[in-house]
Write a protein that holds these residues in place. Structure first.
Motif, mmCIF file in Angstrom:
data_model
loop_
_atom_site.group_PDB
_atom_site.id
_atom_site.type_symbol
_atom_site.label_atom_id
_atom_site.label_comp_id
_atom_site.label_asym_id
_atom_site.label_seq_id
_atom_site.Cartn_x
_atom_site.Cartn_y
_atom_site.Cartn_z
ATOM 1 N N ASP A 273 5.543 -19.152 12.326
ATOM 2 C CA ASP A 273 5.510 -18.200 13.443
ATOM 3 C C ASP A 273 5.338 -16.772 12.916
ATOM 4 N N ARG A 274 4.962 -16.639 11.661
ATOM 5 C CA ARG A 274 4.794 -15.328 11.021
ATOM 6 C C ARG A 274 3.308 -14.979 10.969
ATOM 7 N N HIS A 275 2.856 -14.309 12.025
ATOM 8 C CA HIS A 275 1.428 -14.005 12.163
ATOM 9 C C HIS A 275 1.130 -12.514 12.058
ATOM 10 N N GLY A 276 2.100 -11.724 11.611
ATOM 11 C CA GLY A 276 1.847 -10.311 11.360
ATOM 12 C C GLY A 276 0.884 -10.144 10.191
ATOM 13 N N LEU A 277 0.265 -8.974 10.114
ATOM 14 C CA LEU A 277 -0.734 -8.739 9.070
ATOM 15 C C LEU A 277 -0.140 -8.915 7.677
ATOM 16 N N LYS A 278 1.047 -8.392 7.450
ATOM 17 C CA LYS A 278 1.655 -8.445 6.123
ATOM 18 C C LYS A 278 1.854 -9.877 5.656
ATOM 19 N N ASP A 279 2.433 -10.722 6.516
ATOM 20 C CA ASP A 279 2.683 -12.113 6.143
ATOM 21 C C ASP A 279 1.385 -12.892 5.983
ATOM 22 N N MET A 280 0.432 -12.640 6.877
ATOM 23 C CA MET A 280 -0.832 -13.365 6.818
ATOM 24 C C MET A 280 -1.603 -13.031 5.537
ATOM 25 N N VAL A 281 -1.692 -11.733 5.217
ATOM 26 C CA VAL A 281 -2.427 -11.320 4.019
ATOM 27 C C VAL A 281 -1.734 -11.822 2.756
ATOM 28 N N LYS A 282 -0.414 -11.810 2.741
ATOM 29 C CA LYS A 282 0.312 -12.293 1.571
ATOM 30 C C LYS A 282 -0.003 -13.755 1.291
ATOM 31 N N GLU A 283 -0.025 -14.580 2.346
ATOM 32 C CA GLU A 283 -0.298 -16.006 2.147
ATOM 33 C C GLU A 283 -1.764 -16.281 1.862
ATOM 34 N N LEU A 284 -2.645 -15.717 2.665
ATOM 35 C CA LEU A 284 -4.059 -16.086 2.577
ATOM 36 C C LEU A 284 -4.822 -15.358 1.477
ATOM 37 N N VAL A 285 -4.408 -14.135 1.163
ATOM 38 C CA VAL A 285 -5.157 -13.323 0.197
ATOM 39 C C VAL A 285 -4.350 -13.082 -1.083
ATOM 40 N N GLY A 286 -3.032 -13.252 -0.992
ATOM 41 C CA GLY A 286 -2.200 -13.041 -2.170
ATOM 42 C C GLY A 286 -1.907 -11.593 -2.463
ATOM 43 N N VAL A 287 -1.933 -10.742 -1.436
ATOM 44 C CA VAL A 287 -1.681 -9.310 -1.595
ATOM 45 C C VAL A 287 -0.461 -8.917 -0.770
ATOM 46 N N GLU B 149 -12.342 -15.306 6.223
ATOM 47 C CA GLU B 149 -12.990 -16.469 5.625
ATOM 48 C C GLU B 149 -12.019 -17.620 5.458
ATOM 49 N N ARG B 150 -10.803 -17.335 5.032
ATOM 50 C CA ARG B 150 -9.790 -18.385 4.897
ATOM 51 C C ARG B 150 -9.453 -18.990 6.256
ATOM 52 N N LEU B 151 -9.338 -18.144 7.270
ATOM 53 C CA LEU B 151 -8.991 -18.615 8.612
ATOM 54 C C LEU B 151 -10.110 -19.458 9.216
ATOM 55 N N ILE B 152 -11.358 -19.065 8.986
ATOM 56 C CA ILE B 152 -12.475 -19.857 9.491
ATOM 57 C C ILE B 152 -12.451 -21.257 8.887
ATOM 58 N N THR B 153 -12.174 -21.341 7.608
ATOM 59 C CA THR B 153 -12.086 -22.657 6.954
ATOM 60 C C THR B 153 -11.000 -23.503 7.588
ATOM 61 N N MET B 154 -9.861 -22.901 7.867
ATOM 62 C CA MET B 154 -8.749 -23.630 8.483
ATOM 63 C C MET B 154 -9.080 -24.034 9.914
ATOM 64 N N LEU B 155 -9.697 -23.119 10.667
ATOM 65 C CA LEU B 155 -10.055 -23.426 12.051
ATOM 66 C C LEU B 155 -11.086 -24.556 12.124
#
Length: 204
Positions: A112-126, A162-168
């Protein structure tokens, strides 16, 4: 990371390519009360372009042309707010677009963590620094810390998309995501008309 700062508008011949990451900074989160102060953009190339807007006239023809160009896709995180702000203050329709927050909610159903910070940390590693999020974006001069914060909000959206498109695609939800993105113009209009807190599709 390189941050380019501009007063009032983008340079006339700046070419950011066919897909541009975008975000806005405002004096607050009220569409009816708060001013649009800053728009930041990135082509996903490690460069961020931060425009401090001139209020109240918002004379920025180059920025408006880019945002409303139907041949340029705009990537936002929580596009609903940014699109409404641009409609109200710049009097433009921002399209077509991709919203990483909507995409995240449709693809990352394990959290349920869809904020920019959490999303970028998981998907981009930043790890993003959100310290300047609530600073005074209406100031006559933006600090280096504000510029760095504004830049960080757009620099990683291409990679996240790009990561989200792959998942979708994997979950068979890309078409419904695209339909949601198209609906955002109507959702923003409803927000501006005063229906921001009411679900008009609900039974009650």
């Amino acid at each position: 990371m390189t941050v380019h700062s501009y007063e009032g508008d983008l340079p006339a011949h700046l070419d950011l390519g066919p897909v541009v990451a975008l975000d806005t900074e405002t004096l607050g989160l009220s569409l009816s009360r708060d001013a649009l102060c800053v728009v930041q953009l990135s082509a996903g190339d490690g460069h961020a372009h931060v425009v401090r807007l001139r209020r109240p006239d918002y004379d920025c023809p180059n920025l408006k042309a880019l945002l409303s160009n139907p041949k340029i896709e705009k990537i936002f995180h929580y596009a609903r707010f940014d699109v409404a702000m641009c409609k109200r203050h710049l009097d433009i329709v921002v399209a077509p677009l991709f919203c990483t927050k909507i995409a995240s909610k449709l693809a990352r159903t394990y959290t349920d963590r869809h904020g920019l910070k959490d999303m970028v940390k998981e998907l981009v590693g930043v790890e993003l620094n959100k310290q300047q999020q609530s600073s005074d974006w209406g100031a006559e001069t933006l600090s280096d810390a504000q510029l760095a914060y504004a830049a960080s909000d757009v620099l990683y959206l291409h990679a996240a998309k790009e990561r989200l498109i792959t998942m979708l695609e994997r979950e068979g939800r890309l078409d419904i995501a695209k339909a949601c993105f198209e609906f955002l113009q109507t959702r923003a209009e409803l927000d501006l008309m005063g229906w921001s807190d009411m679900d008009i599709f609900a039974h009650s």
